[in-house]
Scaffold this motif. Structure first.
Motif, PDB file in Angstrom:
ATOM      1  N   UNK A 169       0.774  -1.233  -0.258  1.00  0.00           N
ATOM      2  CA  UNK A 169      -0.481   0.506   0.073  1.00  0.00           C
ATOM      3  C   UNK A 169       1.139   1.256   0.249  1.00  0.00           C
ATOM      4  N   UNK A 170       1.924   0.982   0.735  1.00  0.00           N
ATOM      5  CA  UNK A 170       2.712   2.602   1.071  1.00  0.00           C
ATOM      6  C   UNK A 170       3.310   3.016  -0.339  1.00  0.00           C
ATOM      7  N   UNK A 171       3.544   1.609  -1.142  1.00  0.00           N
ATOM      8  CA  UNK A 171       4.564   2.337  -2.408  1.00  0.00           C
ATOM      9  C   UNK A 171       3.644   2.347  -3.785  1.00  0.00           C
ATOM     10  N   UNK A 172       2.069   1.387  -3.429  1.00  0.00           N
ATOM     11  CA  UNK A 172       1.137   2.124  -4.747  1.00  0.00           C
ATOM     12  C   UNK A 172       0.929   4.022  -4.057  1.00  0.00           C
ATOM     13  N   UNK A 173       0.778   3.870  -3.335  1.00  0.00           N
ATOM     14  CA  UNK A 173       0.431   5.321  -2.920  1.00  0.00           C
ATOM     15  C   UNK A 173       1.868   6.358  -2.957  1.00  0.00           C
ATOM     16  N   UNK A 174       3.085   5.985  -3.265  1.00  0.00           N
ATOM     17  CA  UNK A 174       3.906   6.822  -3.488  1.00  0.00           C
ATOM     18  C   UNK A 174       4.272   7.253  -5.186  1.00  0.00           C
ATOM     19  N   UNK A 175       4.160   8.753  -4.983  1.00  0.00           N
ATOM     20  CA  UNK A 175       5.149   9.054  -6.494  1.00  0.00           C
ATOM     21  C   UNK A 175       5.810   8.443  -7.472  1.00  0.00           C
ATOM     22  N   UNK A 176       7.000   8.455  -6.033  1.00  0.00           N
ATOM     23  CA  UNK A 176       8.602   7.979  -6.595  1.00  0.00           C
ATOM     24  C   UNK A 176       8.874   7.890  -6.010  1.00  0.00           C
ATOM     25  N   UNK A 177      10.164   6.569  -5.881  1.00  0.00           N
ATOM     26  CA  UNK A 177      10.640   5.243  -4.876  1.00  0.00           C
ATOM     27  C   UNK A 177      12.225   5.775  -4.219  1.00  0.00           C
TER      28      UNK A 177
END
Ligand code: FMN
Length: 179
Positions: free
Chosen positions: A53-61
């Protein structure tokens, strides 16, 4: 949730100087969230659901870590094995496809100096070559690989050098958000 998500992995953060300096500088950049995986999962057991969920919500990693034996620390490898396998192999259409095209940048600190990372140096290969498994992973996951942010000589760096590295890192994070 963060616009820029930094997943920080450091197995011995209390002794960290370089990654701490970088993380502290990163926190001054707007819309950046630093998540220290080792602090979140001290027993090493990553909970995949919230991490997906955290990854899907972020625009860039951003994956931030000290280089350890030419690789990521073990918890970051566990994160790849658990979270990326679920997102891009098991649930590729429902999860992985939702973040296709998002930028991913490695921010790595290395104890050795740049000249050690060459054919005539003790580490034989440039550090950017040694990071190729992560670059291949980004490609496999359809994430947009960015030029890594590399901080050499991190173990013996002066406070002044670490402060400069932090400023350069914050600058890269602003550029990543802008571009
Ligand atoms: C188990 C271990 C393995 C390491 N392997 C490498 C390595 O392969 N190459 C390198 O340049 N430094 C290596 N180092 C040094 C760390 O990368 C360096 O101490 C760290 O990046 C400094 O950041 P910190 O102050 O946040 O800990 C290693 C350190 C440890 C503890």
């Amino acid at each position: 949730m963060a616009e820029t998500l930094i997943l920080l992995c450091h197995p011995d953060y209390p002794s960290s100087r370089a990654n701490r300096a970088l993380a502290d500088a990163a926190r001054t950049v707007p819309e950046v969230e630093v998540v220290h995986l080792d602090a979140l999962y001290p027993d090493g057991r990553i909970d995949a659901g919230p991490e997906v969920a955290r990854l899907i919500a972020a625009r860039r990693l951003v994956l931030q870590f000290p280089v350890q034996w030419y690789s990521t620390p073990p918890l970051l490898k566990s994160w790849q094995d658990l979270v990326l396998t679920r997102m891009f192999y098991v649930n590729a259409e429902d999860e992985g496809a939702r973040i296709a095209g998002r930028p991913v940048m490695v921010a790595a600190t290395a104890g050795n100096r740049p000249e050690a990372y060459s054919e005539s140096g003790v580490n034989l290969f440039p550090l950017s070559d040694l990071l190729r498994p992560l670059q291949a992973t980004a490609h496999r996951c359809a994430l947009e690989w960015q030029e890594p942010f590399l901080n050499f000589g991190a173990r013996s760096a002066s406070n002044t050098a670490l402060e400069a590295a932090g400023q350069a890192y914050a600058e890269r994070l602003r550029a990543l958000a802008g571009g």
